[in-house]
Design a protein around this motif. Structure first.
Motif, PDB file in Angstrom:
ATOM      1  N   ASN A  23      50.707   9.042   3.748  1.00 30.26           N
ATOM      2  CA  ASN A  23      50.565  10.366   3.146  1.00 30.26           C
ATOM      3  C   ASN A  23      50.537  11.499   4.178  1.00 30.26           C
ATOM      4  N   SER A  24      50.450  12.709   3.662  1.00 30.24           N
ATOM      5  CA  SER A  24      50.543  13.913   4.498  1.00 30.24           C
ATOM      6  C   SER A  24      49.160  14.374   4.968  1.00 30.24           C
ATOM      7  N   LEU A  25      49.150  15.390   5.786  1.00 27.23           N
ATOM      8  CA  LEU A  25      47.917  15.983   6.305  1.00 27.23           C
ATOM      9  C   LEU A  25      47.081  16.573   5.161  1.00 27.23           C
ATOM     10  N   GLY A  26      45.822  16.190   5.089  1.00 26.05           N
ATOM     11  CA  GLY A  26      44.907  16.790   4.110  1.00 26.05           C
ATOM     12  C   GLY A  26      44.930  16.130   2.736  1.00 26.05           C
ATOM     13  N   CYS A  82      55.496  11.000   4.140  1.00 25.11           N
ATOM     14  CA  CYS A  82      55.682  12.415   3.833  1.00 25.11           C
ATOM     15  C   CYS A  82      55.024  13.264   4.919  1.00 25.11           C
ATOM     16  N   SER A  83      55.789  14.195   5.467  1.00 26.38           N
ATOM     17  CA  SER A  83      55.302  15.151   6.460  1.00 26.38           C
ATOM     18  C   SER A  83      54.758  14.420   7.686  1.00 26.38           C
ATOM     19  N   ILE A  84      53.452  14.528   8.005  1.00 28.27           N
ATOM     20  CA  ILE A  84      52.965  13.735   9.153  1.00 28.27           C
ATOM     21  C   ILE A  84      53.191  12.246   8.864  1.00 28.27           C
ATOM     22  N   GLY A  85      53.152  11.858   7.613  1.00 36.72           N
ATOM     23  CA  GLY A  85      53.438  10.459   7.264  1.00 36.72           C
ATOM     24  C   GLY A  85      54.854  10.069   7.682  1.00 36.72           C
ATOM     25  N   GLY A 114      50.976  27.227  16.421  1.00 37.49           N
ATOM     26  CA  GLY A 114      50.585  27.329  15.007  1.00 37.49           C
ATOM     27  C   GLY A 114      49.469  26.343  14.682  1.00 37.49           C
ATOM     28  N   TRP A 115      49.566  25.130  15.239  1.00 35.38           N
ATOM     29  CA  TRP A 115      48.543  24.123  14.969  1.00 35.38           C
ATOM     30  C   TRP A 115      47.231  24.492  15.649  1.00 35.38           C
ATOM     31  N   HIS A 116      47.325  25.056  16.859  1.00 34.56           N
ATOM     32  CA  HIS A 116      46.077  25.461  17.531  1.00 34.56           C
ATOM     33  C   HIS A 116      45.413  26.621  16.775  1.00 34.56           C
ATOM     34  N   SER A 117      46.219  27.525  16.223  1.00 37.96           N
ATOM     35  CA  SER A 117      45.619  28.616  15.410  1.00 37.96           C
ATOM     36  C   SER A 117      44.950  28.039  14.176  1.00 37.96           C
ATOM     37  N   ARG A 118      45.612  27.028  13.565  1.00 38.91           N
ATOM     38  CA  ARG A 118      45.005  26.442  12.372  1.00 38.91           C
ATOM     39  C   ARG A 118      43.679  25.762  12.729  1.00 38.91           C
ATOM     40  N   ILE A 119      43.671  25.053  13.844  1.00 39.17           N
ATOM     41  CA  ILE A 119      42.432  24.389  14.283  1.00 39.17           C
ATOM     42  C   ILE A 119      41.332  25.440  14.488  1.00 39.17           C
ATOM     43  N   GLY A 167      45.301  29.480   1.678  1.00 41.55           N
ATOM     44  CA  GLY A 167      46.438  29.830   2.538  1.00 41.55           C
ATOM     45  C   GLY A 167      47.378  28.656   2.761  1.00 41.55           C
ATOM     46  N   ILE A 168      46.831  27.450   2.708  1.00 39.52           N
ATOM     47  CA  ILE A 168      47.656  26.256   2.996  1.00 39.52           C
ATOM     48  C   ILE A 168      48.404  25.794   1.738  1.00 39.52           C
ATOM     49  N   LEU A 169      47.803  25.990   0.563  1.00 42.15           N
ATOM     50  CA  LEU A 169      48.386  25.409  -0.661  1.00 42.15           C
ATOM     51  C   LEU A 169      49.859  25.807  -0.899  1.00 42.15           C
ATOM     52  N   PRO A 170      50.255  27.075  -0.664  1.00 47.63           N
ATOM     53  CA  PRO A 170      51.683  27.401  -0.854  1.00 47.63           C
ATOM     54  C   PRO A 170      52.602  26.695   0.152  1.00 47.63           C
ATOM     55  N   ARG A 171      52.024  26.138   1.218  1.00 52.29           N
ATOM     56  CA  ARG A 171      52.834  25.307   2.115  1.00 52.29           C
ATOM     57  C   ARG A 171      53.004  23.903   1.542  1.00 52.29           C
ATOM     58  N   TRP A 172      52.133  23.521   0.631  1.00 51.05           N
ATOM     59  CA  TRP A 172      52.209  22.191   0.004  1.00 51.05           C
ATOM     60  C   TRP A 172      53.168  22.179  -1.190  1.00 51.05           C
ATOM     61  N   PHE A 173      53.029  23.214  -2.041  1.00 54.54           N
ATOM     62  CA  PHE A 173      53.685  23.149  -3.347  1.00 54.54           C
ATOM     63  C   PHE A 173      54.609  24.339  -3.570  1.00 54.54           C
ATOM     64  N   ALA A 191      46.877  15.991  16.870  1.00 55.47           N
ATOM     65  CA  ALA A 191      47.889  14.936  17.093  1.00 55.47           C
ATOM     66  C   ALA A 191      49.288  15.474  16.796  1.00 55.47           C
ATOM     67  N   ILE A 192      49.415  16.248  15.720  1.00 56.45           N
ATOM     68  CA  ILE A 192      50.724  16.836  15.370  1.00 56.45           C
ATOM     69  C   ILE A 192      51.164  17.796  16.468  1.00 56.45           C
ATOM     70  N   ALA A 193      50.215  18.613  16.947  1.00 56.95           N
ATOM     71  CA  ALA A 193      50.544  19.669  17.923  1.00 56.95           C
ATOM     72  C   ALA A 193      51.147  19.099  19.200  1.00 56.95           C
ATOM     73  N   GLN A 244      57.893  25.337   2.525  1.00 55.41           N
ATOM     74  CA  GLN A 244      57.619  26.317   3.595  1.00 55.41           C
ATOM     75  C   GLN A 244      57.198  25.631   4.892  1.00 55.41           C
ATOM     76  N   ALA A 245      56.759  24.381   4.815  1.00 53.19           N
ATOM     77  CA  ALA A 245      56.260  23.690   6.010  1.00 53.19           C
ATOM     78  C   ALA A 245      57.403  23.040   6.799  1.00 53.19           C
ATOM     79  N   THR A 246      58.290  22.347   6.090  1.00 55.81           N
ATOM     80  CA  THR A 246      59.519  21.833   6.713  1.00 55.81           C
ATOM     81  C   THR A 246      60.681  22.336   5.848  1.00 55.81           C
ATOM     82  N   GLY A 272      58.435  21.787  -3.366  1.00 50.40           N
ATOM     83  CA  GLY A 272      58.018  22.279  -2.060  1.00 50.40           C
ATOM     84  C   GLY A 272      57.933  21.128  -1.080  1.00 50.40           C
ATOM     85  N   HIS A 273      56.736  20.967  -0.476  1.00 48.78           N
ATOM     86  CA  HIS A 273      56.557  20.029   0.642  1.00 48.78           C
ATOM     87  C   HIS A 273      56.155  18.630   0.188  1.00 48.78           C
ATOM     88  N   LEU A 274      55.654  18.497  -1.051  1.00 50.83           N
ATOM     89  CA  LEU A 274      55.093  17.207  -1.477  1.00 50.83           C
ATOM     90  C   LEU A 274      55.746  16.718  -2.772  1.00 50.83           C
TER      91      LEU A 274
HETATM   92  O1  LIG Z   1      49.454  21.653   5.790  1.00 49.75           O
HETATM   93  C1  LIG Z   1      50.644  21.915   5.977  1.00 49.75           C
HETATM   94  O2  LIG Z   1      51.047  22.913   6.573  1.00 49.75           O
HETATM   95  C2  LIG Z   1      51.661  20.941   5.503  1.00 49.75           C
HETATM   96  C3  LIG Z   1      51.741  19.786   6.409  1.00 49.75           C
HETATM   97  C4  LIG Z   1      52.124  19.789   7.709  1.00 49.75           C
HETATM   98  C5  LIG Z   1      52.028  18.434   8.236  1.00 49.75           C
HETATM   99  C6  LIG Z   1      51.599  17.709   7.044  1.00 49.75           C
HETATM  100  O3  LIG Z   1      51.420  16.505   6.948  1.00 49.75           O
HETATM  101  O4  LIG Z   1      51.427  18.551   6.001  1.00 49.75           O
END
Ligand SMILES: O=C(O)CC1=CCC(=O)O1
Length: 260
Positions: free
Chosen positions: A27-30, A93-96, A128-133, A147-153, A184-186, A210-212, A236-238
């Protein structure tokens, strides 16, 4: 619940073994392994599945130390060993999908094919990943979720009531597990190694991702020696969550084709 002991803690796995075609889902991140809940019941009778919650995701424990994508690939291979799965189609999916690409490089003999959903060999710039962290550390997951949900769907899924449940899952994600996985992604870019992935692949993208975004997914398909591309118009992303019927149909037709 099924569990596998790893050197970093307990990993939650879900194995459904009918003996036939073997599929491993990452599965994906989160999210957690429930992101495949609407796909697995749609698989043909007799197909088998293995899925797991990554470190720090779902009900798997959080690793005490940092890790890289190869470590997450090692977790998947360990789950396959535990479940007696010698070779499988790896669906990520995504990181998966990034983990799946690593598995294809690290243990090509374990991979009969790849389904790479909404992914890339490098999931966006490290900054971008360091800003998110930083944002998660400062404000917490709850404050970041909207803020993240529109990157998912895509818009269609965002309008559905279930989107709120996925938002809740994200808002409650384990902060340290989420941050370690972002780190790890960064640090990961395997763009120069895609030519070594010789297994057949199905690359899936979505026009509203929006993510990929579509061009990123198209570039992945173009760089893999044996890839087909499917681009969904409405997702979207998922897509395994947003359009499980179409996602499963694409997956099944790919697996049947490479199994002939
Ligand atoms: O959370 C996101 O931006 C979408 C995403 C990036 C890597 C992943 O697994 O999900």
């Amino acid at each position: 619940m099924q569990v596998l002991q790893r050197d970093w803690g307990m990993m939650h796995i879900d194995r459904r073994n009918s003996g036939g075609t073997q599929l491993v889902f990452i599965n994906s991140l989160g999210t957690d392994l429930r992101m495949w809940d609407a796909v697995i019941p749609r698989l043909p009778e007799g197909w088998s599945s293995l899925r797991m919650d990554k470190r720090g995701h779902g009900v798997s424990e959080t690793a005490p130390q940092g890790y890289g994508i190869p470590d997450l690939a090692g977790d998947v291979l360990a789950a396959m060993d535990h479940a007696g799965v010698e070779r499988a189609v790896i669906v990520g999916c995504s990181i998966g999908g990034l983990i799946a690409q690593h598995i294809a490089l690290m243990a090509p003999e374990r991979v009969t094919g790849l389904v790479l959903s909404n992914t890339a060999p490098m999931l966006g710039p490290a900054d971008g990943w360091h800003s998110r962290i930083d944002g998660v550390r400062l404000n917490g997951m709850g404050a970041m979720a909207d803020g993240i949900l529109p990157r998912w769907f895509g818009p269609a899924m965002l309008a559905r009531p279930e989107a709120r449940l996925w938002r809740t899952l994200l808002a409650r994600a384990d902060t340290e597990g989420y941050i370690a996985t972002c780190a790890a992604i960064a640090g990961t870019d395997i763009s120069t190694r895609l030519g070594e992935i010789t297994q057949p692949a199905l690359v899936i993208g979505g026009q509203h991702d929006q993510a990929t975004p579509p061009e990123v997914v198209q570039a992945l398909a173009g760089a893999l020696p044996r890839a087909d591309l499917v681009m969904f118009e409405e997702t979207g992303h998922l897509p395994a969550i947003e359009a499980p019927e179409a996602f499963t149909a694409a997956l099944v037709s790919f697996v049947e084709r490479i199994s002939q």
